[in-house]
Scaffold this motif. Structure first.
Motif, PDB file in Angstrom:
ATOM      1  N   LEU A 130      26.814  46.402  39.436  1.00 28.41           N
ATOM      2  CA  LEU A 130      27.347  46.432  40.801  1.00 28.41           C
ATOM      3  C   LEU A 130      28.297  45.261  41.038  1.00 28.41           C
ATOM      4  O   LEU A 130      29.277  45.384  41.781  1.00 28.41           O
ATOM      5  N   LYS A 131      28.010  44.125  40.411  1.00 28.95           N
ATOM      6  CA  LYS A 131      28.933  42.990  40.534  1.00 28.95           C
ATOM      7  C   LYS A 131      30.268  43.312  39.852  1.00 28.95           C
ATOM      8  O   LYS A 131      31.337  42.912  40.348  1.00 28.95           O
ATOM      9  N   LEU A 132      30.239  44.056  38.748  1.00 31.34           N
ATOM     10  CA  LEU A 132      31.474  44.476  38.099  1.00 31.34           C
ATOM     11  C   LEU A 132      32.223  45.497  38.947  1.00 31.34           C
ATOM     12  O   LEU A 132      33.463  45.549  38.915  1.00 31.34           O
ATOM     13  N   VAL A 133      31.486  46.311  39.700  1.00 31.62           N
ATOM     14  CA  VAL A 133      32.142  47.202  40.662  1.00 31.62           C
ATOM     15  C   VAL A 133      32.961  46.388  41.652  1.00 31.62           C
ATOM     16  O   VAL A 133      34.097  46.741  41.995  1.00 31.62           O
ATOM     17  N   ALA A 134      32.395  45.290  42.130  1.00 32.88           N
ATOM     18  CA  ALA A 134      33.121  44.437  43.076  1.00 32.88           C
ATOM     19  C   ALA A 134      34.419  43.930  42.454  1.00 32.88           C
ATOM     20  O   ALA A 134      35.458  43.854  43.132  1.00 32.88           O
ATOM     21  N   VAL A 135      34.395  43.574  41.163  1.00 31.88           N
ATOM     22  CA  VAL A 135      35.619  43.131  40.490  1.00 31.88           C
ATOM     23  C   VAL A 135      36.673  44.234  40.526  1.00 31.88           C
ATOM     24  O   VAL A 135      37.842  44.003  40.890  1.00 31.88           O
ATOM     25  N   ALA A 136      36.265  45.455  40.161  1.00 32.80           N
ATOM     26  CA  ALA A 136      37.222  46.561  40.112  1.00 32.80           C
ATOM     27  C   ALA A 136      37.759  46.908  41.494  1.00 32.80           C
ATOM     28  O   ALA A 136      38.959  47.139  41.673  1.00 32.80           O
ATOM     29  N   VAL A 137      36.878  46.937  42.498  1.00 29.63           N
ATOM     30  CA  VAL A 137      37.290  47.346  43.834  1.00 29.63           C
ATOM     31  C   VAL A 137      38.201  46.308  44.478  1.00 29.63           C
ATOM     32  O   VAL A 137      39.217  46.643  45.097  1.00 29.63           O
ATOM     33  N   VAL A 138      37.852  45.026  44.344  1.00 25.27           N
ATOM     34  CA  VAL A 138      38.701  43.994  44.935  1.00 25.27           C
ATOM     35  C   VAL A 138      40.037  43.920  44.204  1.00 25.27           C
ATOM     36  O   VAL A 138      41.086  43.703  44.830  1.00 25.27           O
ATOM     37  N   ALA A 139      40.039  44.128  42.893  1.00 28.93           N
ATOM     38  CA  ALA A 139      41.305  44.170  42.161  1.00 28.93           C
ATOM     39  C   ALA A 139      42.169  45.330  42.654  1.00 28.93           C
ATOM     40  O   ALA A 139      43.392  45.185  42.826  1.00 28.93           O
ATOM     41  N   GLN A 140      41.545  46.478  42.902  1.00 29.51           N
ATOM     42  CA  GLN A 140      42.297  47.615  43.449  1.00 29.51           C
ATOM     43  C   GLN A 140      42.872  47.286  44.825  1.00 29.51           C
ATOM     44  O   GLN A 140      44.037  47.575  45.115  1.00 29.51           O
ATOM     45  N   ALA A 141      42.051  46.671  45.683  1.00 34.34           N
ATOM     46  CA  ALA A 141      42.522  46.313  47.020  1.00 34.34           C
ATOM     47  C   ALA A 141      43.665  45.299  46.936  1.00 34.34           C
ATOM     48  O   ALA A 141      44.659  45.404  47.659  1.00 34.34           O
ATOM     49  N   LEU A 142      43.524  44.320  46.048  1.00 38.89           N
ATOM     50  CA  LEU A 142      44.557  43.304  45.890  1.00 38.89           C
ATOM     51  C   LEU A 142      45.856  43.922  45.383  1.00 38.89           C
ATOM     52  O   LEU A 142      46.953  43.576  45.856  1.00 38.89           O
ATOM     53  N   TRP A 143      45.732  44.839  44.461  1.00 41.26           N
ATOM     54  CA  TRP A 143      46.916  45.523  43.917  1.00 41.26           C
ATOM     55  C   TRP A 143      47.629  46.321  45.012  1.00 41.26           C
ATOM     56  O   TRP A 143      48.838  46.204  45.197  1.00 41.26           O
ATOM     57  N   GLY A 144      46.866  47.134  45.752  1.00 40.36           N
ATOM     58  CA  GLY A 144      47.480  47.962  46.787  1.00 40.36           C
ATOM     59  C   GLY A 144      48.037  47.148  47.936  1.00 40.36           C
ATOM     60  O   GLY A 144      49.151  47.402  48.419  1.00 40.36           O
ATOM     61  N   MET A 145      47.275  46.151  48.395  1.00 43.68           N
ATOM     62  CA  MET A 145      47.738  45.334  49.511  1.00 43.68           C
ATOM     63  C   MET A 145      48.943  44.487  49.112  1.00 43.68           C
ATOM     64  O   MET A 145      49.859  44.280  49.914  1.00 43.68           O
ATOM     65  N   GLY A 146      48.929  43.987  47.873  1.00 44.12           N
ATOM     66  CA  GLY A 146      50.072  43.209  47.419  1.00 44.12           C
ATOM     67  C   GLY A 146      51.355  44.024  47.415  1.00 44.12           C
ATOM     68  O   GLY A 146      52.420  43.548  47.826  1.00 44.12           O
ATOM     69  N   ARG A 147      51.277  45.266  46.975  1.00 43.75           N
ATOM     70  CA  ARG A 147      52.466  46.123  46.943  1.00 43.75           C
ATOM     71  C   ARG A 147      52.949  46.463  48.347  1.00 43.75           C
ATOM     72  O   ARG A 147      54.166  46.530  48.602  1.00 43.75           O
ATOM     73  N   ASN A 148      51.999  46.699  49.273  1.00 44.30           N
ATOM     74  CA  ASN A 148      52.388  47.137  50.614  1.00 44.30           C
ATOM     75  C   ASN A 148      52.750  45.984  51.544  1.00 44.30           C
ATOM     76  O   ASN A 148      53.637  46.129  52.391  1.00 44.30           O
ATOM     77  N   LEU A 149      52.059  44.858  51.409  1.00 46.40           N
ATOM     78  CA  LEU A 149      52.199  43.781  52.386  1.00 46.40           C
ATOM     79  C   LEU A 149      53.065  42.619  51.916  1.00 46.40           C
ATOM     80  O   LEU A 149      53.416  41.759  52.723  1.00 46.40           O
ATOM     81  N   THR A 150      53.387  42.577  50.610  1.00 50.30           N
ATOM     82  CA  THR A 150      54.286  41.522  50.119  1.00 50.30           C
ATOM     83  C   THR A 150      55.424  42.154  49.314  1.00 50.30           C
ATOM     84  O   THR A 150      55.567  41.904  48.112  1.00 50.30           O
TER      85      THR A 150
END
Length: 410
Positions: A130-150
């Motif tokens: 489950l901790k590795l899930v957090a790595v994958a999910v936050v990386a996905q959020a960071l990737w998507g937000m970085g593309r849209n917001l910066t």
């Protein structure tokens, strides 16, 4: 089916609908809405705009724009506002919020109750997965937000500045300063472009009620911390920690992760491993990600915890966003047309990318990736989410099983 009374979409012509109807519609959405806030907004559109025709497409787009403009959980704010609109007042909004929120709260409280009794290599492997899930999910959020917001060099620089500030300061002050600094920088360098403005929004919220909500939002941001310092009340400290986290979330539900981590892990209320395991489990349940707060309130160290702690944390983390959207509804038409307001929000949203990047490194990455297999599993989860568009709950099950298997073999 629509009734004859629903032929007009204007808020002033709709009849008052039973709160039970609003609750039941949003309970169904709360049980079936997987995939995060953007997916939730899509579910709302299909169910309430296309199928039930509670409002038209233009009105819905304007409402979504408002909730993305404000801090707080965007999908819950949209649902709450739709309840206010359909129920002709605050009780309709509360019915919608309750129906949408309850399912995930109950599931996460069940996980919190079971997590305390987990033991043995298999159970510990599941928690690590489950901790590795957090790595994958936050990386996905960071990737998507970085593309849209910066998307330009100005906002990339704002994000990098926020990352440096939060990394060096390492406190709630650093996060608040990063958001405020991002908004100020946005006023200077993010004025180009403007958001499209649709028609007029009309909601059954009077200006006195709106001002009262905004005043309460500001008062609760200041008074609980003062009262907690003078009385030493842990209940007030808990409320203040989660209220401040909910009040500073710009850019999506995942941004609440670093804010809550700073409030409950660095204070010693919740162990880092338990925090990350719960965040991973939160990806498997439907409804708003903010219900992760109920899990944290239930397992926090000093009492009140359990059901009382969960209730305090849950109410506190949602309350600022709901107060803000309720207080802004009558003024949104004018506010959304101001270029300076739009520029400030572009800068603030860029800053939250930097804040999330800091949290991705610590505690998410440092707390979960300790060996080559950890990196492989987390990267596989990221690819499943981003490239193959796999539902998050499937990734949760796969990485939990992988973690259990790795611990059994090891």
């Amino acid at each position: 089916m629509r009734t004859d009374d629903d032929d007009e979409c204007g808020a002033d012509t709709w009849p008052v609908h039973p709160l039970a109807e609003i609750f039941s519609v949003f309970l169904k959405l709360g049980l079936t809405s997987f995939g995060g806030p953007i997916a939730h907004i899509g579910y709302f559109r299909v169910e309430l705009v296309q199928r039930r025709q509670w409002l038209d497409e233009a009105g819905y787009a304007d409402l979504v724009a408002l909730c993305q403009f404000l801090p707080g959980p965007a999908s819950s704010q949209v649902g709450f506002s739709l309840g206010v609109l359909r129920g002709r007042g605050l009780l309709g909004g509360l019915a919608a919020w309750t129906g949408f929120t309850v399912p995930s709260v109950l599931l996460l409280l069940t996980f919190a109750a079971g997590a305390a009794s987990l033991g043995g290599p298999t159970a510990q492997g599941v928690i690590h997965g489950l901790k590795l899930v957090a790595v994958a999910v936050v990386a996905q959020a960071l990737w998507g937000m970085g593309r849209n917001l910066t998307p330009d060099i100005q906002r990339i620089c704002i994000a990098l500045g926020a990352l440096a500030l939060v990394t060096l300061a390492g406190s709630a002050f650093g996060q608040i300063a990063a958001i405020a600094g991002g908004a100020a920088a946005g006023l200077l360098v993010c004025r180009a472009g403007s958001l499209p403005v649709g028609g007029q929004l009309a909601y059954p919220v009077g200006r006195p009620s709106a001002f009262a909500a905004l005043f309460l939002f500001a008062a609760l941001f200041v008074l609980p911390s003062i009262m907690a310092a003078s009385t030493g009340s842990q209940a007030l400290k808990l409320f203040d920690a989660f209220y401040r986290s909910g009040a500073l979330v710009f850019g999506g539900g995942h941004v609440v992760l670093p804010l809550l981590q700073n409030q409950v892990v660095t204070t010693g209320w919740v162990p880092a491993e338990t925090f990350l395991a719960g965040y991973g489990a939160a990806q498997a349940v439907p409804g708003p990600l903010f219900t992760f707060a109920a899990y944290l309130g239930a397992i926090s160290g000093p009492p009140p915890n359990g059901l009382v702690g969960a209730a305090i944390a849950l109410a506190a983390v949602f309350l600022p966003g709901l107060l803000l959207v309720y207080g802004t509804l009558p003024f949104w038409d004018g506010l959304r047309r101001l270029p300076r307001a739009q520029a400030a929000m572009r800068g603030a949203n860029a800053a939250v990318v930097g804040i999330l990047a800091a949290a991705f490194y610590n505690p998410v990455w440092l707390g979960a990736v300790h060996a080559p297999f950890d990196f492989a599993f987390a990267f596989a989860g990221f690819l499943l989410l981003v490239v193959m568009k796999t539902p998050p709950w499937v990734v949760v099950l796969l990485l939990a099983a992988a973690g259990a298997g790795a611990h059994m073999v090891g």
